[in-house]
Design a protein around this motif. Structure first.
Motif, PDB file in Angstrom:
ATOM      1  N   THR A  57       0.828  -1.217   0.000  1.00 39.26           N
ATOM      2  CA  THR A  57       0.000   0.000   0.000  1.00 39.26           C
ATOM      3  C   THR A  57       0.856   1.259   0.000  1.00 39.26           C
ATOM      4  OG1 THR A  57      -1.750  -1.181   1.190  1.00 39.26           O
ATOM      5  CG2 THR A  57      -1.847   1.234   1.201  1.00 39.26           C
ATOM      6  N   THR A  58       1.932   1.244   0.778  1.00 38.00           N
ATOM      7  CA  THR A  58       2.794   2.432   0.856  1.00 38.00           C
ATOM      8  C   THR A  58       3.351   2.788  -0.512  1.00 38.00           C
ATOM      9  OG1 THR A  58       3.396   1.937   3.145  1.00 38.00           O
ATOM     10  CG2 THR A  58       4.856   3.413   1.929  1.00 38.00           C
ATOM     11  N   HIS A  59       3.888   1.802  -1.222  1.00 40.34           N
ATOM     12  CA  HIS A  59       4.440   2.069  -2.551  1.00 40.34           C
ATOM     13  C   HIS A  59       3.348   2.463  -3.526  1.00 40.34           C
ATOM     14  CE1 HIS A  59       5.949   0.980  -6.630  1.00 40.34           C
ATOM     15  NE2 HIS A  59       6.986   1.647  -6.197  1.00 40.34           N
ATOM     16  N   LEU A  60       2.170   1.860  -3.402  1.00 34.47           N
ATOM     17  CA  LEU A  60       1.050   2.198  -4.275  1.00 34.47           C
ATOM     18  C   LEU A  60       0.739   3.690  -4.190  1.00 34.47           C
ATOM     19  CD1 LEU A  60      -1.676   0.961  -5.803  1.00 34.47           C
ATOM     20  CD2 LEU A  60      -2.683   1.545  -3.595  1.00 34.47           C
ATOM     21  N   ILE A  61       0.643   4.216  -2.970  1.00 34.07           N
ATOM     22  CA  ILE A  61       0.262   5.614  -2.770  1.00 34.07           C
ATOM     23  C   ILE A  61       1.400   6.556  -3.149  1.00 34.07           C
ATOM     24  CG2 ILE A  61      -0.353   7.321  -1.012  1.00 34.07           C
ATOM     25  CD1 ILE A  61      -1.939   5.098   0.389  1.00 34.07           C
ATOM     26  N   THR A  62       2.609   6.243  -2.701  1.00 39.24           N
ATOM     27  CA  THR A  62       3.736   7.146  -2.983  1.00 39.24           C
ATOM     28  C   THR A  62       4.038   7.211  -4.479  1.00 39.24           C
ATOM     29  OG1 THR A  62       5.290   5.346  -2.513  1.00 39.24           O
ATOM     30  CG2 THR A  62       4.786   6.856  -0.715  1.00 39.24           C
ATOM     31  N   SER A  63       3.887   6.098  -5.194  1.00 41.27           N
ATOM     32  CA  SER A  63       4.169   6.118  -6.636  1.00 41.27           C
ATOM     33  C   SER A  63       3.133   6.939  -7.382  1.00 41.27           C
ATOM     34  CB  SER A  63       4.219   4.689  -7.191  1.00 41.27           C
ATOM     35  OG  SER A  63       2.978   4.021  -7.009  1.00 41.27           O
ATOM     36  N   LEU A  64       1.874   6.922  -6.925  1.00 36.64           N
ATOM     37  CA  LEU A  64       0.854   7.765  -7.556  1.00 36.64           C
ATOM     38  C   LEU A  64       1.163   9.240  -7.301  1.00 36.64           C
ATOM     39  CD1 LEU A  64      -1.977   7.793  -9.048  1.00 36.64           C
ATOM     40  CD2 LEU A  64      -2.942   8.097  -6.750  1.00 36.64           C
ATOM     41  N   CYS A  65       1.533   9.561  -6.058  1.00 32.38           N
ATOM     42  CA  CYS A  65       1.819  10.954  -5.705  1.00 32.38           C
ATOM     43  C   CYS A  65       3.024  11.496  -6.467  1.00 32.38           C
ATOM     44  CB  CYS A  65       2.057  11.080  -4.203  1.00 32.38           C
ATOM     45  SG  CYS A  65       0.598  10.760  -3.201  1.00 32.38           S
ATOM     46  N   GLU A  66       4.050  10.679  -6.639  1.00 34.63           N
ATOM     47  CA  GLU A  66       5.261  11.144  -7.309  1.00 34.63           C
ATOM     48  C   GLU A  66       5.037  11.449  -8.783  1.00 34.63           C
ATOM     49  OE1 GLU A  66       8.344  12.047  -6.471  1.00 34.63           O
ATOM     50  OE2 GLU A  66       7.666  11.938  -4.398  1.00 34.63           O
ATOM     51  N   ARG A  67       4.018  10.856  -9.377  1.00 32.10           N
ATOM     52  CA  ARG A  67       3.730  11.158 -10.781  1.00 32.10           C
ATOM     53  C   ARG A  67       3.187  12.571 -10.953  1.00 32.10           C
ATOM     54  NH1 ARG A  67       0.242   6.067 -12.760  1.00 32.10           N
ATOM     55  NH2 ARG A  67       0.179   7.265 -14.727  1.00 32.10           N
ATOM     56  N   ALA A  68       2.612  13.133  -9.891  1.00 30.12           N
ATOM     57  CA  ALA A  68       2.188  14.534  -9.917  1.00 30.12           C
ATOM     58  C   ALA A  68       3.372  15.421  -9.572  1.00 30.12           C
ATOM     59  CB  ALA A  68       1.042  14.750  -8.932  1.00 30.12           C
ATOM     60  N   GLY A  69       3.185  16.731  -9.685  1.00 28.43           N
ATOM     61  CA  GLY A  69       4.247  17.670  -9.350  1.00 28.43           C
ATOM     62  C   GLY A  69       4.781  18.390 -10.578  1.00 28.43           C
ATOM     63  N   PRO A  70       5.872  19.123 -10.407  1.00 29.70           N
ATOM     64  CA  PRO A  70       6.459  19.863 -11.541  1.00 29.70           C
ATOM     65  C   PRO A  70       6.961  18.916 -12.618  1.00 29.70           C
ATOM     66  CG  PRO A  70       7.334  20.641  -9.429  1.00 29.70           C
ATOM     67  CD  PRO A  70       6.588  19.384  -9.149  1.00 29.70           C
ATOM     68  N   GLY A  71       6.874  19.351 -13.870  1.00 30.79           N
ATOM     69  CA  GLY A  71       7.408  18.571 -14.972  1.00 30.79           C
ATOM     70  C   GLY A  71       8.853  18.932 -15.243  1.00 30.79           C
ATOM     71  N   MET A  72       9.340  18.517 -16.386  1.00 34.77           N
ATOM     72  CA  MET A  72      10.714  18.831 -16.770  1.00 34.77           C
ATOM     73  C   MET A  72      10.719  19.301 -18.226  1.00 34.77           C
ATOM     74  SD  MET A  72      12.216  14.934 -16.905  1.00 34.77           S
ATOM     75  CE  MET A  72      11.562  13.732 -18.063  1.00 34.77           C
ATOM     76  N   GLY A  73      11.719  20.099 -18.581  1.00 36.15           N
ATOM     77  CA  GLY A  73      11.827  20.581 -19.946  1.00 36.15           C
ATOM     78  C   GLY A  73      10.606  21.381 -20.375  1.00 36.15           C
ATOM     79  N   SER A  74      10.027  20.977 -21.511  1.00 32.63           N
ATOM     80  CA  SER A  74       8.869  21.686 -22.057  1.00 32.63           C
ATOM     81  C   SER A  74       7.544  21.201 -21.471  1.00 32.63           C
ATOM     82  CB  SER A  74       8.832  21.521 -23.583  1.00 32.63           C
ATOM     83  OG  SER A  74       8.711  20.144 -23.929  1.00 32.63           O
ATOM     84  N   GLN A  75       7.601  20.254 -20.562  1.00 28.64           N
ATOM     85  CA  GLN A  75       6.374  19.754 -19.947  1.00 28.64           C
ATOM     86  C   GLN A  75       5.720  20.822 -19.076  1.00 28.64           C
ATOM     87  OE1 GLN A  75       7.629  16.312 -17.695  1.00 28.64           O
ATOM     88  NE2 GLN A  75       7.424  14.924 -19.441  1.00 28.64           N
ATOM     89  N   GLY A  76       4.428  20.647 -18.820  1.00 29.38           N
ATOM     90  CA  GLY A  76       3.737  21.486 -17.866  1.00 29.38           C
ATOM     91  C   GLY A  76       3.912  20.944 -16.455  1.00 29.38           C
ATOM     92  N   ASP A  77       2.924  21.166 -15.614  1.00 33.97           N
ATOM     93  CA  ASP A  77       2.965  20.710 -14.228  1.00 33.97           C
ATOM     94  C   ASP A  77       1.634  20.069 -13.873  1.00 33.97           C
ATOM     95  OD1 ASP A  77       5.547  22.178 -13.104  1.00 33.97           O
ATOM     96  OD2 ASP A  77       4.448  23.637 -14.317  1.00 33.97           O
ATOM     97  N   ILE A  78       1.668  19.193 -12.865  1.00 31.92           N
ATOM     98  CA  ILE A  78       0.441  18.626 -12.308  1.00 31.92           C
ATOM     99  C   ILE A  78       0.352  19.053 -10.844  1.00 31.92           C
ATOM    100  CG2 ILE A  78      -0.871  16.550 -11.771  1.00 31.92           C
ATOM    101  CD1 ILE A  78       0.558  15.136 -14.066  1.00 31.92           C
ATOM    102  N   THR A  79      -0.568  19.954 -10.554  1.00 32.02           N
ATOM    103  CA  THR A  79      -0.842  20.348  -9.174  1.00 32.02           C
ATOM    104  C   THR A  79      -1.929  19.418  -8.655  1.00 32.02           C
ATOM    105  OG1 THR A  79      -0.348  22.646  -9.747  1.00 32.02           O
ATOM    106  CG2 THR A  79      -1.530  22.256  -7.685  1.00 32.02           C
ATOM    107  N   ALA A  80      -1.675  18.731  -7.546  1.00 33.54           N
ATOM    108  CA  ALA A  80      -2.569  17.666  -7.093  1.00 33.54           C
ATOM    109  C   ALA A  80      -3.189  17.972  -5.741  1.00 33.54           C
ATOM    110  CB  ALA A  80      -1.814  16.337  -7.033  1.00 33.54           C
ATOM    111  N   LEU A  81      -4.487  17.740  -5.621  1.00 33.95           N
ATOM    112  CA  LEU A  81      -5.192  17.764  -4.348  1.00 33.95           C
ATOM    113  C   LEU A  81      -5.828  16.401  -4.156  1.00 33.95           C
ATOM    114  CD1 LEU A  81      -5.313  20.949  -5.337  1.00 33.95           C
ATOM    115  CD2 LEU A  81      -6.783  21.104  -3.341  1.00 33.95           C
ATOM    116  N   LEU A  82      -5.379  15.705  -3.128  1.00 33.08           N
ATOM    117  CA  LEU A  82      -5.773  14.323  -2.906  1.00 33.08           C
ATOM    118  C   LEU A  82      -6.548  14.235  -1.591  1.00 33.08           C
ATOM    119  CD1 LEU A  82      -2.240  12.843  -3.673  1.00 33.08           C
ATOM    120  CD2 LEU A  82      -4.072  13.260  -5.308  1.00 33.08           C
ATOM    121  N   SER A  83      -7.803  13.816  -1.647  1.00 32.70           N
ATOM    122  CA  SER A  83      -8.607  13.766  -0.430  1.00 32.70           C
ATOM    123  C   SER A  83      -8.416  12.431   0.285  1.00 32.70           C
ATOM    124  CB  SER A  83     -10.081  13.996  -0.749  1.00 32.70           C
ATOM    125  OG  SER A  83     -10.672  12.847  -1.312  1.00 32.70           O
ATOM    126  N   VAL A  84      -8.512  12.498   1.618  1.00 34.59           N
ATOM    127  CA  VAL A  84      -8.350  11.327   2.478  1.00 34.59           C
ATOM    128  C   VAL A  84      -9.504  11.308   3.470  1.00 34.59           C
ATOM    129  CG1 VAL A  84      -6.820  10.085   4.049  1.00 34.59           C
ATOM    130  CG2 VAL A  84      -5.853  11.584   2.309  1.00 34.59           C
TER     131      VAL A  84
END
Length: 444
Positions: free
Chosen positions: A286-313
């Motif tokens: 479960t820990t890796h499941l959640i952290t891997s999803l969260c890490e896919r969000a965030g600032p991009g690199m190069g010409s990519q945009g960004d993913i600002t994430a709000l995750l409800s619990v």
């Protein structure tokens, strides 16, 4: 016909296969089906289709491989399945979003739920993708206007930030997410509705999100009655859609409601695959499941945009130390806590400012703005720590000048924290400064 539709149709035809590997059902054990004849062809996560004796073909996913046998978890109850029923193998789940998906509601497989046709995009994306290279990612971007005074000032959100929204049921969590979807600065909004009640989907889209919010959004939904495979896949599909728009250079707002149901769905799948629920009822993965999803969000690199994430619990009884809340607090860039007592006295959003934190501060504000926020927190803290004495009439005016100011400012602070449709963060800070000055709070 537009070029994008032709490209999508061409890609769909190219993915069609006239020949697929075939196996047979050898055993049915509860919700798990054992399949022989495909072990050399299949991998974990591949899709299977069972042609049962009674009923329509049954979809499922490979969750375990034991010797020459595949263990499949079905997306529906396996009624009508019998021994030696034919099983065909498909590739792992993919999604192919396009610009035509804006304003649409889709299921975790990318099929439309709003009654209108929807062609796939020209390029397929895996549901489980690695995040951008950590060494190449940009830092946080600028502060975003959120439409709420409280998140424009004391709990700012910046481009590429990941925030957890911790709340019990019925305290305004969905309404707050809808407010962000309508007013927060973003090019595209992607919303994952994981395990929601069926009636809530229409209510959220029509009443909470509204036409304005839906026009720039893609909603991915899996209702509470659906298979844990679909509920878990809902979050992955939504993130893959967000990554599609991020890779096109857009600023994306990703809203997930809720990560708790995502983890609960994973628990059902993992236990069926043989994992032991040792983390207070959750499997170790479960820990890796959640952290891997969260890490896919965030600032991009190069010409990519960004993913600002709000995750409800969902936190039962405001237990911020339960496993899912604890995992998320450690990996996110801040958390917002909604308090039932605040909701019961009628202040929405029911954000407990003292228990919430944005890790974008102090960098997201100027020196003067940080001073304003420090004074604001002090006034809220003073009133909160003396609230019982004040309400019981035991406090004597004049005993402490700071407490006197906190009492004077309390109604205005409550009103400020409830202000909506504040599209200019700078204007929110100006109103905050006027509020503090009226209360006699010294500002250098």
């Amino acid at each position: 016909m537009s070029t994008s539709l032709i490209d999508g149709l061409t890609a769909h035809i190219a993915d069609l296969r006239s020949v697929r590997p075939v196996g047979k059902v050898s055993r049915a054990d509860g919700g798990a089906l054992h399949i022989n004849g495909l072990a050399n062809e299949a991998s974990i996560g591949d899709a299977l289709l069972v042609y049962r004796k009674r009923g329509a073909p049954l979809r499922g996913e490979v969750v375990q491989i034991v010797g020459d046998t595949l263990v499949m978890l079905a997306e529906e109850p396996p009624e009508g399945v019998g021994l030696n029923d034919r099983v065909t193998l498909f590739s792992p789940s993919i999604v192919a979003p396009s610009t035509e998906w804006l304003g649409r509601i889709v299921d975790p497989d990318g099929r439309p739920l709003d009654g209108k046709p929807l062609l796939r995009g020209p390029t397929s994306r895996r549901l489980l993708c690695p995040p951008p290279n950590a060494a190449d990612r940009r830092p946080f971007g600028p502060r975003l206007s959120t439409g709420l005074a409280v998140t424009n000032t004391i709990l700012p959100i910046v481009q590429g930030q990941r925030i957890g929204l911790f709340a019990g049921s019925g305290v305004g969590k969905s309404s707050l997410l809808g407010q962000f979807a309508r007013h927060m600065t973003a090019d595209v909004v992607v919303i994952a509705m994981i395990g929601e009640r069926g009636r809530e989907l229409r209510h959220f889209v029509d009443d909470v999100l509204g036409k304005k919010g839906l026009a720039r959004s893609v909603v991915v939904a899996a209702t509470s009655d659906q298979s844990p495979l679909l509920r878990r896949r809902c979050a992955w599909t939504a993130m893959a859609v967000a990554e599609y728009y991020r890779d096109a250079g857009h600023s994306v707002l990703f809203l997930a409601d809720s990560i708790t149901r995502f983890a609960e769905a994973h628990r059902e799948v993992a236990v069926a695959a043989g994992e032991a629920p040792v983390l207070r009822g959750y499997p170790p993965s479960t820990t890796h499941l959640i952290t891997s999803l969260c890490e896919r969000a965030g600032p991009g690199m190069g010409s990519q945009g960004d993913i600002t994430a709000l995750l409800s619990v969902l936190v039962a009884g405001s237990d911020m130390d339960e496993p899912i809340a604890d995992i998320l607090r450690g990996v996110l860039d801040g958390h917002v806590v909604l308090d039932r007592a605040i909701a019961e006295r009628g202040r929405f959003p029911a954000i407990d400012v003292l228990r919430s934190v944005s890790r974008s501060l102090p960098a997201a504000a100027t020196k003067r703005e940080n001073a304003l926020l420090a004074h604001m927190r002090k006034m809220i803290s003073l009133y909160d720590s003396n609230a019982m004495m004040i309400r019981a009439g035991l406090y004597t005016h004049g005993s402490d000048s700071d407490i006197d100011k906190a009492i004077l400012l309390h109604p205005e602070i409550e009103s400020f924290l409830a202000k909506e449709e504040m599209d200019d963060a700078q204007r929110s800070f100006s109103q905050l400064e006027l509020l503090l000055r009226r209360g006699g709070v010294g500002l250098s």
